[in-house]
Structures are given as C-alpha cells and as structure tokens.
Write an enzyme that holds these catalytic residues in place. Sequence first.
Site, PDB file in Angstrom:
ATOM      1  N   LEU A  83       0.839  -1.202   0.000  1.00 30.96           N
ATOM      2  CA  LEU A  83       0.000   0.000   0.000  1.00 30.96           C
ATOM      3  C   LEU A  83       0.872   1.250   0.000  1.00 30.96           C
ATOM      4  CD1 LEU A  83      -2.638  -1.047   2.691  1.00 30.96           C
ATOM      5  CD2 LEU A  83      -2.832  -1.220   0.219  1.00 30.96           C
ATOM      6  N   ASP A  84       0.423   2.302  -0.708  1.00 32.83           N
ATOM      7  CA  ASP A  84       1.136   3.573  -0.632  1.00 32.83           C
ATOM      8  C   ASP A  84       0.551   4.408   0.506  1.00 32.83           C
ATOM      9  OD1 ASP A  84      -1.247   4.655  -1.585  1.00 32.83           O
ATOM     10  OD2 ASP A  84      -0.506   4.919  -3.622  1.00 32.83           O
ATOM     11  N   SER A  85       1.062   5.616   0.682  1.00 36.88           N
ATOM     12  CA  SER A  85       0.638   6.438   1.823  1.00 36.88           C
ATOM     13  C   SER A  85      -0.840   6.807   1.743  1.00 36.88           C
ATOM     14  CB  SER A  85       1.501   7.694   1.922  1.00 36.88           C
ATOM     15  OG  SER A  85       1.410   8.454   0.731  1.00 36.88           O
ATOM     16  N   ASP A  87      -3.217   4.985   0.348  1.00 39.91           N
ATOM     17  CA  ASP A  87      -3.944   3.760   0.704  1.00 39.91           C
ATOM     18  C   ASP A  87      -3.946   3.547   2.220  1.00 39.91           C
ATOM     19  OD1 ASP A  87      -4.404   3.206  -1.989  1.00 39.91           O
ATOM     20  OD2 ASP A  87      -2.568   2.002  -2.162  1.00 39.91           O
ATOM     21  N   THR A  88      -2.812   3.841   2.853  1.00 41.81           N
ATOM     22  CA  THR A  88      -2.721   3.697   4.305  1.00 41.81           C
ATOM     23  C   THR A  88      -3.703   4.630   4.992  1.00 41.81           C
ATOM     24  OG1 THR A  88      -0.394   3.045   4.139  1.00 41.81           O
ATOM     25  CG2 THR A  88      -1.156   3.835   6.277  1.00 41.81           C
TER      26      THR A  88
END
Length: 128
Positions: A83-85, A87-88
């Site tokens: 996950l990218d930021s 998505d987080t």
Amino acid sequence: MAARIALLKYLKVEVRPVQLRNPRLIGGSVSQLFKRHFSEEVRGSFLDKDEVRDRVINVVKNFQKVDPCKVVPDAHFQNDLGLDSLDTVEVVMALEEEFRFEIPDNEADKINSINLAVDFIASHPQAK
C-alpha cells in the site's frame, strides 16, 4: 483579610473519616489510602485485544487493493501489503468507521502496520 476571616468563621465543611479496609495502618498497606477507584463503566470500556485484532484484519482484508492471503497480524501496510501512503490513510479511515471513533492525524500518521493499529485501538477508551 477581615472578610476572609469572617467567611471562614461561618463556613462549615462536612468532613468524614476515611474507612480503611485494614484498620491497622502500621504494617498494613499505606497505598490503600491513595488507591484510585474507577467506576465499572470506565474499567470495562476498553476492547479486548483479540477482538480488535480480528476486526482490524477483517477491515484490511476487505480493502480492495490488498491481497487477503498476505494479511497477517504482523503485516506492514507498505512493505508487506504494497500500500502507498494514500492507501494507508484510507485503511485508517476504514478503521475509524469500524471502531466508531476519530483517530487524531498525528496518531494516524504513526499507524503503518496491523500491530500498531491493534495496539492503538485496543488502548483507546472511545473505540467501540
């Protein structure tokens, strides 16, 4: 000063003695005098950590960009789940919806794994 003396002269405050469980203070526990007593409502307001872990894993598994097979209790959102930021942030928002409380931004920035999410939510009294 005179007003203070006059006020204190007529001011009456009810004072009750402290009931000790162990009347013999010498040799007994002095900490009983200072022990905090919380209501049952406050004491029972934290969620069980196992329940929190199961619910967090379920939320992460249901996130559309996550492969459910990769979700384990010690999974890192970026390193293990890819996950990218952004998505987080979306996962943290989904956790807020699941547990019905708002996670402050400074705390949300620190949540980057399932274990950190579980620890934070299980220790928060407003989580439901």
